[in-house]
Design a protein around this motif. Structure first.
Motif, mmCIF file in Angstrom:
data_model
loop_
_atom_site.group_PDB
_atom_site.id
_atom_site.type_symbol
_atom_site.label_atom_id
_atom_site.label_comp_id
_atom_site.label_asym_id
_atom_site.label_seq_id
_atom_site.Cartn_x
_atom_site.Cartn_y
_atom_site.Cartn_z
ATOM 1 N N SER A 1 0.842 -1.190 0.000
ATOM 2 C CA SER A 1 0.000 0.000 0.000
ATOM 3 C C SER A 1 0.884 1.249 0.000
ATOM 4 C CB SER A 1 -0.915 0.011 1.217
ATOM 5 O OG SER A 1 -0.178 0.265 2.397
ATOM 6 N N ARG A 2 0.314 2.350 -0.351
ATOM 7 C CA ARG A 2 1.077 3.614 -0.375
ATOM 8 C C ARG A 2 1.594 3.953 1.018
ATOM 9 N NH1 ARG A 2 0.067 9.588 -1.817
ATOM 10 N NH2 ARG A 2 2.205 10.294 -1.562
ATOM 11 N N ARG A 3 0.768 3.719 2.045
ATOM 12 C CA ARG A 3 1.193 4.029 3.406
ATOM 13 C C ARG A 3 2.453 3.243 3.772
ATOM 14 N NH1 ARG A 3 -2.735 6.495 6.634
ATOM 15 N NH2 ARG A 3 -1.995 5.482 8.526
ATOM 16 N N VAL A 7 6.324 4.733 4.555
ATOM 17 C CA VAL A 7 7.046 4.399 5.794
ATOM 18 C C VAL A 7 8.384 3.752 5.452
ATOM 19 C CG1 VAL A 7 7.029 2.923 7.853
ATOM 20 C CG2 VAL A 7 4.981 4.217 7.229
ATOM 21 N N GLU A 8 8.362 2.807 4.529
ATOM 22 C CA GLU A 8 9.605 2.127 4.147
ATOM 23 C C GLU A 8 10.601 3.093 3.523
ATOM 24 O OE1 GLU A 8 7.496 -2.211 3.335
ATOM 25 O OE2 GLU A 8 7.992 -0.920 1.638
ATOM 26 N N ALA A 9 10.148 3.912 2.593
ATOM 27 C CA ALA A 9 11.052 4.835 1.896
ATOM 28 C C ALA A 9 11.678 5.843 2.856
ATOM 29 C CB ALA A 9 10.300 5.558 0.780
ATOM 30 N N GLY A 30 8.376 12.630 12.332
ATOM 31 C CA GLY A 30 6.995 13.065 12.149
ATOM 32 C C GLY A 30 6.377 12.481 10.894
ATOM 33 N N TYR A 31 7.164 12.431 9.836
ATOM 34 C CA TYR A 31 6.682 11.900 8.565
ATOM 35 C C TYR A 31 6.333 10.415 8.710
ATOM 36 C CZ TYR A 31 6.443 11.269 3.507
ATOM 37 O OH TYR A 31 6.013 10.998 2.227
ATOM 38 N N ILE A 32 7.245 9.662 9.317
ATOM 39 C CA ILE A 32 7.004 8.227 9.519
ATOM 40 C C ILE A 32 5.816 8.008 10.445
ATOM 41 C CG2 ILE A 32 7.970 6.095 10.477
ATOM 42 C CD1 ILE A 32 10.748 7.163 9.482
ATOM 43 N N ASN A 38 -2.224 4.327 12.939
ATOM 44 C CA ASN A 38 -3.303 3.337 12.819
ATOM 45 C C ASN A 38 -2.866 2.032 12.166
ATOM 46 O OD1 ASN A 38 -5.153 5.154 13.999
ATOM 47 N ND2 ASN A 38 -5.491 6.101 12.000
ATOM 48 N N LYS A 39 -1.583 1.785 12.087
ATOM 49 C CA LYS A 39 -1.111 0.508 11.553
ATOM 50 C C LYS A 39 -0.777 -0.408 12.721
ATOM 51 C CE LYS A 39 0.939 -0.058 7.856
ATOM 52 N NZ LYS A 39 0.655 -0.357 6.490
ATOM 53 N N GLU A 40 -1.014 -1.655 12.540
ATOM 54 C CA GLU A 40 -0.692 -2.655 13.554
ATOM 55 C C GLU A 40 0.808 -2.898 13.574
ATOM 56 O OE1 GLU A 40 -2.883 -4.124 15.665
ATOM 57 O OE2 GLU A 40 -4.421 -2.821 14.825
ATOM 58 N N LEU A 41 1.326 -3.243 14.737
ATOM 59 C CA LEU A 41 2.753 -3.518 14.883
ATOM 60 C C LEU A 41 3.192 -4.623 13.927
ATOM 61 C CD1 LEU A 41 5.368 -2.930 16.340
ATOM 62 C CD2 LEU A 41 4.683 -4.531 18.124
ATOM 63 N N LYS A 42 2.365 -5.622 13.746
ATOM 64 C CA LYS A 42 2.707 -6.732 12.843
ATOM 65 C C LYS A 42 2.913 -6.224 11.413
ATOM 66 C CE LYS A 42 1.480 -11.488 11.947
ATOM 67 N NZ LYS A 42 2.218 -12.327 12.837
ATOM 68 N N GLU A 43 2.101 -5.271 10.977
ATOM 69 C CA GLU A 43 2.252 -4.698 9.643
ATOM 70 C C GLU A 43 3.590 -3.969 9.521
ATOM 71 O OE1 GLU A 43 -1.631 -3.002 7.821
ATOM 72 O OE2 GLU A 43 -1.757 -2.685 9.988
ATOM 73 N N LEU A 44 3.948 -3.221 10.557
ATOM 74 C CA LEU A 44 5.208 -2.480 10.535
ATOM 75 C C LEU A 44 6.398 -3.424 10.586
ATOM 76 C CD1 LEU A 44 4.206 0.409 12.948
ATOM 77 C CD2 LEU A 44 4.407 0.519 10.457
#
Length: 77
Positions: A1-3, A7-9, A30-32, A38-44
């Motif tokens: 996803s774009r989100r 975060v990765e970039a 702040g950007y990250i 609202n993302k789950e830790l597992k997603e991150l």
């Protein structure tokens, strides 16, 4: 996803910048935080390996270019 891509970039950019002594924390954190809200830790966590591998690859490439430049400069003196 774009989100996730944002975060990765930005995480990769932060790691590479920090490695080379450039402090981007005022902007990056702040950007990250904004893109990862609202993302789950597992997603991150799923992005951590990609972030780490990509940042290391970029750092290695930059270091090789710096070393090549140093050798070229030294040989031209």
């Amino acid at each position: 996803s774009r989100r996730q891509e944002e975060v990765e970039a930005e995480s990769i950019a932060y790691i590479v910048s920090t490695y080379f002594g450039i402090d981007t924390s005022d902007y990056s954190f702040g950007y990250i935080a904004n893109w990862s809200s609202n993302k789950e830790l597992k997603e991150l966590e799923s992005s951590l390996e990609l972030i780490s591998n990509t940042a290391n690859s970029i750092i290695d490439s930059i270091k090789k270019q710096i070393n090549l430049w140093k050798k070229t400069k030294k040989n031209s003196l």
